[in-house]
Design a protein around this motif. Structure first.
Motif, PDB file in Angstrom:
ATOM      1  N   VAL A 150       0.675   4.187  -2.979  1.00  0.00           N
ATOM      2  CA  VAL A 150       0.566   5.603  -2.385  1.00  0.00           C
ATOM      3  C   VAL A 150       1.492   6.556  -3.104  1.00  0.00           C
ATOM      4  O   VAL A 150       1.090   7.615  -3.659  1.00  0.00           O
ATOM      5  CB  VAL A 150       0.299   5.858  -1.048  1.00  0.00           C
ATOM      6  CG1 VAL A 150       0.235   7.314  -0.449  1.00  0.00           C
ATOM      7  CG2 VAL A 150      -1.031   5.138  -0.553  1.00  0.00           C
TER       8      VAL A 150
ATOM      9  N   ALA B 211      -5.870   7.905  -1.174  1.00  0.00           N
ATOM     10  CA  ALA B 211      -4.863   8.657  -1.975  1.00  0.00           C
ATOM     11  C   ALA B 211      -5.094   9.460  -3.354  1.00  0.00           C
ATOM     12  O   ALA B 211      -4.961  10.398  -3.648  1.00  0.00           O
ATOM     13  CB  ALA B 211      -3.328   8.047  -1.921  1.00  0.00           C
TER      14      ALA B 211
ATOM     15  N   LEU C 124      -3.281   7.052   6.570  1.00  0.00           N
ATOM     16  CA  LEU C 124      -4.195   6.321   5.740  1.00  0.00           C
ATOM     17  C   LEU C 124      -3.576   5.127   5.299  1.00  0.00           C
ATOM     18  O   LEU C 124      -4.187   4.201   5.015  1.00  0.00           O
ATOM     19  CB  LEU C 124      -4.087   6.977   4.318  1.00  0.00           C
ATOM     20  CG  LEU C 124      -4.887   8.351   4.416  1.00  0.00           C
ATOM     21  CD1 LEU C 124      -4.577   9.139   2.880  1.00  0.00           C
ATOM     22  CD2 LEU C 124      -6.212   8.095   4.554  1.00  0.00           C
ATOM     23  N   LEU C 125      -2.190   4.852   5.794  1.00  0.00           N
ATOM     24  CA  LEU C 125      -1.513   3.454   5.551  1.00  0.00           C
ATOM     25  C   LEU C 125      -1.529   2.544   6.566  1.00  0.00           C
ATOM     26  O   LEU C 125      -1.319   1.416   6.476  1.00  0.00           O
ATOM     27  CB  LEU C 125       0.019   3.754   5.282  1.00  0.00           C
ATOM     28  CG  LEU C 125       0.309   4.582   3.955  1.00  0.00           C
ATOM     29  CD1 LEU C 125       1.393   5.039   3.589  1.00  0.00           C
ATOM     30  CD2 LEU C 125      -0.240   3.791   2.771  1.00  0.00           C
TER      31      LEU C 125
ATOM     32  N   PRO D 208      -7.447   0.260   0.847  1.00  0.00           N
ATOM     33  CA  PRO D 208      -8.412   1.458   1.122  1.00  0.00           C
ATOM     34  C   PRO D 208      -7.687   2.701   1.235  1.00  0.00           C
ATOM     35  O   PRO D 208      -7.950   3.975   0.909  1.00  0.00           O
ATOM     36  CB  PRO D 208      -9.239   1.088   2.462  1.00  0.00           C
ATOM     37  CG  PRO D 208      -8.293   0.035   3.077  1.00  0.00           C
ATOM     38  CD  PRO D 208      -7.741  -0.590   1.880  1.00  0.00           C
ATOM     39  N   GLY D 209      -6.279   2.627   1.770  1.00  0.00           N
ATOM     40  CA  GLY D 209      -5.431   3.894   1.918  1.00  0.00           C
ATOM     41  C   GLY D 209      -4.980   4.418   0.724  1.00  0.00           C
ATOM     42  O   GLY D 209      -4.993   5.615   0.226  1.00  0.00           O
ATOM     43  N   ALA D 210      -4.803   3.616  -0.162  1.00  0.00           N
ATOM     44  CA  ALA D 210      -4.273   3.870  -1.718  1.00  0.00           C
ATOM     45  C   ALA D 210      -5.170   4.689  -2.455  1.00  0.00           C
ATOM     46  O   ALA D 210      -5.300   5.547  -2.969  1.00  0.00           O
ATOM     47  CB  ALA D 210      -3.541   2.642  -2.373  1.00  0.00           C
TER      48      ALA D 210
ATOM     49  N   ALA E 253      -1.867  11.982   5.961  1.00  0.00           N
ATOM     50  CA  ALA E 253      -1.278  10.969   4.836  1.00  0.00           C
ATOM     51  C   ALA E 253      -0.732   9.939   5.533  1.00  0.00           C
ATOM     52  O   ALA E 253      -0.856   8.555   5.019  1.00  0.00           O
ATOM     53  CB  ALA E 253      -0.366  11.557   4.026  1.00  0.00           C
TER      54      ALA E 253
ATOM     55  N   GLN F 158       0.753  -1.334   0.048  1.00  0.00           N
ATOM     56  CA  GLN F 158       0.049  -0.095   0.109  1.00  0.00           C
ATOM     57  C   GLN F 158       0.864   1.516  -0.211  1.00  0.00           C
ATOM     58  O   GLN F 158       0.574   2.252  -0.713  1.00  0.00           O
ATOM     59  CB  GLN F 158      -1.063  -0.040   1.009  1.00  0.00           C
ATOM     60  CG  GLN F 158      -1.776   1.341   1.189  1.00  0.00           C
ATOM     61  CD  GLN F 158      -3.246   0.967   1.883  1.00  0.00           C
ATOM     62  OE1 GLN F 158      -4.028   0.479   1.038  1.00  0.00           O
ATOM     63  NE2 GLN F 158      -3.250   1.135   3.056  1.00  0.00           N
TER      64      GLN F 158
END
Lengths: 120, 654
Positions: A91, B175, B197-198, B170-172, B194, A87
């Motif tokens: 990102v 983003a 989120l990860l 979900p974090g990506a 940010a 992930q």
């Protein structure tokens, strides 16, 4: 005219699988790349409508490749291909300019949904 | 007969009546629904509260129907249905249902406001959520606590997004949402941040505040376009100067219902212009002080009269301009009781937040910066402070933990405190932990006062919790709170009492404070000391004491701080500041309960100064709290008494 795609992955298996999904859905796979460096070079040469990009590749990873491609073409549409558990890298890729991502193992419907979003 | 078909004059009358009475009904509904949360264990009280909400909502529905405010009517009807089922016992009341009802009443309030202002509102999603609840199939958990705390601002709506629960990353996905929103404007804040989120704690709920000209629909579309988005809600600032509603030109079907005065009462102004205006007004206020002094020397009554008028007008101007940059603390506070309830529920505790001093005005920018540290402090209070209900009862406390969030003016500052009635901080444990982590001063537990304790727990990464909990385990501790508070020029302090609770206080300077200061000199340089921190000035000489020099003031032996030493400048001309000089001048300063004698070369008397805060400084320079311009036009640094009376300063001096 069907949309052109550049498929970047260091595993032949994955390139084949992605190419199959895309071809069946009516896309034209115009090129493949095994390393990030190759991906950047082939993008400049082929100017495809879409790039699928593996994250971990030898000789410049997928994220750096995205960065280079976006520098060259700010409108480039890059779709990241990620494994579970990557992930943070995904990102980073998005922050580098990738438009969307799909997670392995690939489900054709998910891949196509993501592509529709990226191209739409 | 509907209002729309009656004469214009009676329409206006009805509109005015509706505006007043709907407010009263909404107030009643909000109070009743809030009391419902406390009455879950008491069937009769719950029933009474439910009846009251039902009654208020029902009568609002009737009025809305008459006014042809369809959105209000529809939402009120859906809420009424859910309430009816709760009353019949078909819908079991639990914390989650109560939250949904609270949210629905809040939303109804918004919808009434928007409708009265002639804005079109879409309530389909709200109705759907309520229908889900009423049918006994609750929707996904409510938006996360922090996301709720993010308030929209004029020109900066908040986009609430829930990532689909079946998203692999979900974090990506979040983003991508953030990136797409960034394309429409500038991201102002993002909750969670940010990094979070990860983390594994990211539950898919995201709130992003965007400074943008894009309308509601454009923002919602951008967020949805990120894919795997289950829910999008765009919240715009409620005040009339906020975004125009979508479809503005024809969105006023009840045009007559719009109070014209309210429409004309607001204009949108760029923040930068207000800042410039405030700067100019502040300079003017400084000039006023000098003007007054210069005129006093002239001794011309005619000039003096004009000068007095000008001075008074400048004072008013400065106040007014400053007022445009301030907002009541309630703008942030009013959202927090819900945050506490959600947090408490997440860790299986019971806690309520009592808000006091919501009318205290704060600089808008400061208020915004304060939201996050406040949520952190509340989270700490719920997580580390408040005990579980059974432990509280065993300790002789009520089962419901109580947290008080309070704002108050204190001379030239605003104090914002978060006080809980929980277990307090265990000094022994903190010290043991700090010792394990190394680098702890060899103070005994008894000598560890509250400020020293705060310094320990505010070390980055320090946590007294034995296990990382779901609520506070995001790696954001007291250090982050302290840094945020410092960034806005504030100070964090703490008092704690084992078994009785902990209180954190944020002391915020009023951004630009016109106050009285004592002017002191060291060599040629002038320094200002806010009179609020000066007890008196004394002449005399220090005497040697056990732990350094002391100065006797009546019966009290005060530690001595020599300003020359604190500034790191060499001793002055003979006789001015050396220890063998017969008479020295000192100011007795006090801060945070500590007193000290500050030895200076000379004390010059008091004057009005306009203090400008400085960005946070490090090391020895922390003794400066701001800068100012004196009456004679020379610049002076403002000394911060609280930094001068710390043990470090005293040791340095001794």
């Amino acid at each position: 005219m069907s949309k052109s795609v550049l498929v970047c992955d260091d595993a032949i298996f994955m390139r084949t699988m992605v190419s199959d999904i895309l071809t069946q859905a009516g896309f034209e796979v115009v090129g493949e790349a095994e390393t990030g460096m190759q991906a950047v070079e082939r993008y400049a040469e082929l100017r495809p409508d879409l790039v699928t990009m593996d994250i971990v590749m030898p000789d410049m990873g997928g994220i750096d490749a995205v960065r280079e491609i976006v520098k060259f073409d700010p409108d480039a549409k890059v779709l990241m291909c990620s494994a579970m558990g990557q992930q943070a890298l995904v990102v980073e890729a998005i922050q580098a300019g990738a438009k969307d991502f799909v997670v392995k193992p690939f489900q054709p419907s998910r891949v196509l949904e993501a592509i529709t979003r990226v191209l739409g | 007969m509907s209002v729309a078909r009656t004469s214009a004059s009676s329409r206006e009358r009805y509109a005015a009546l509706f505006a007043t009475e709907s407010r009263a009904q909404l107030g009643a509904a909000a109070r009743a629904v809030a009391s419902l949360g406390h009455a879950l264990d008491d069937r009769a009280a719950a029933r009474a509260a439910l009846d009251e909400v039902f009654r208020a909502v029902h009568s609002l529905k009737g009025m809305a129907a008459a006014m042809e405010l369809a959105a209000v009517e529809t939402l009120a009807h859906a809420l009424e249905t859910a309430l009816g089922r709760a009353r019949d016992g078909a819908l079991e009341l639990d914390a989650m249902v109560v939250d949904a009802l609270v949210a629905a009443v809040d939303r109804l309030d918004e919808v009434v406001d928007a409708s009265v202002a002639g804005h079109a509102v879409d309530v389909a999603a709200d109705v759907e959520t309520l229908a889900l609840f009423a049918s006994g199939a609750p929707a996904a958990a409510s938006v996360s606590a922090e996301a709720l705390a993010l308030a929209p601002l004029p020109g900066a709506p908040v986009v609430h997004v829930r990532i689909s629960p079946d998203s692999a990353l979900p974090g990506a996905r979040a983003a991508i949402v953030v990136r797409r929103l960034a394309a429409l404007g500038t991201i102002d804040s993002c909750v969670p941040d940010a990094d979070s989120l990860l983390g594994p704690t990211f539950d898919g709920a995201l709130a992003v505040r965007v400074r943008t000209d894009a309308d509601r629909d454009a923002l919602a579309d951008a967020a949805r376009g990120a894919g795997e988005v289950a829910e999008v809600r765009v919240e715009v600032a409620r005040s009339p100067q906020s975004e125009r509603p979508n479809g503005a030109p024809n969105a006023a079907p009840n045009g007559a219902a719009v109070p014209q005065a309210a429409k004309a009462a607001h204009v949108r102004v760029e923040r930068a212009r207000l800042d410039t205006l405030l700067d100019v007004a502040s300079e003017l206020a400084t000039a006023r002080v000098r003007l007054t002094a210069a005129v006093a020397n002239l001794a011309d009554p005619a000039v003096a009269a004009v000068a007095a008028d000008v001075a008074r007008l400048i004072g008013m101007l400065h106040e007014e301009v400053r007022g445009t940059r301030t907002a009541p603390a309630a703008e942030v506070f009013e959202r927090l009781p819900r945050v506490v309830r959600d947090l408490a529920r997440a860790v299986g505790k019971r806690a309520e937040l009592v808000v006091e001093g919501g009318d205290v005005a704060l600089d808008r920018a400061v208020l915004e910066e304060l939201t996050e540290p406040l949520v952190h402090l509340l989270r700490n209070a719920v997580d580390h402070g408040i005990e579980h209900a059974e432990d509280r009862v065993a300790a002789g406390k009520p089962p419901m933990g109580r947290i008080v969030l309070r704002a108050e003016r204190d001379r030239d500052a605003v104090l914002v405190s978060v006080r809980d009635d929980g277990r307090g901080i265990d000094r022994t444990r903190v010290r043991a932990r700090a010792e394990r982590e190394g680098g702890v001063p060899a103070e005994s537990v008894e000598a560890l006062d509250d400020q020293a304790l705060l310094a320990m727990i505010a070390r980055p990464g320090f946590s007294t919790a034995d296990a990382v909990s779901s609520v506070s385990g995001r790696g954001v501790g007291v250090d982050a709170v302290r840094d945020r508070v410092r960034r806005v020029g504030g100070k964090l302090s703490m008092t704690t009492s084992l078994g009785e609770g902990t209180s954190f206080t944020i002391r915020l300077p009023l951004t630009l404070a016109l106050g009285r200061a004592l002017v002191a000199r060291v060599g040629d340089a002038a320094f200002a000391l806010p009179v609020s921190s000066v007890c008196e000035t004394v002449e005399g000489a220090p005497a040697p004491g056990d732990g350094g020099e002391v100065w006797q003031v009546r019966d009290e032996m005060l530690p001595v701080v020599r300003l020359r030493d604190a500034l790191g400048v060499a001793s002055g001309p003979a006789g001015a500041s050396t220890a063998d000089a017969p008479t020295l001048e000192a100011a007795v300063i006090e801060a945070g309960g500590r007193r000290a004698a500050l030895v200076v070369d000379a004390v010059d008397g008091q004057q009005d100064v306009l203090v400008r805060t400085l960005p946070p400084l490090r090391g020895a320079l922390r003794i400066f709290g701001g800068a100012t311009i004196l009456v004679d036009g020379t610049p002076a640094l403002v000394l911060d008494a609280s930094a001068l009376v710390t043990p470090a300063s005293l040791a340095h001096s001794g």
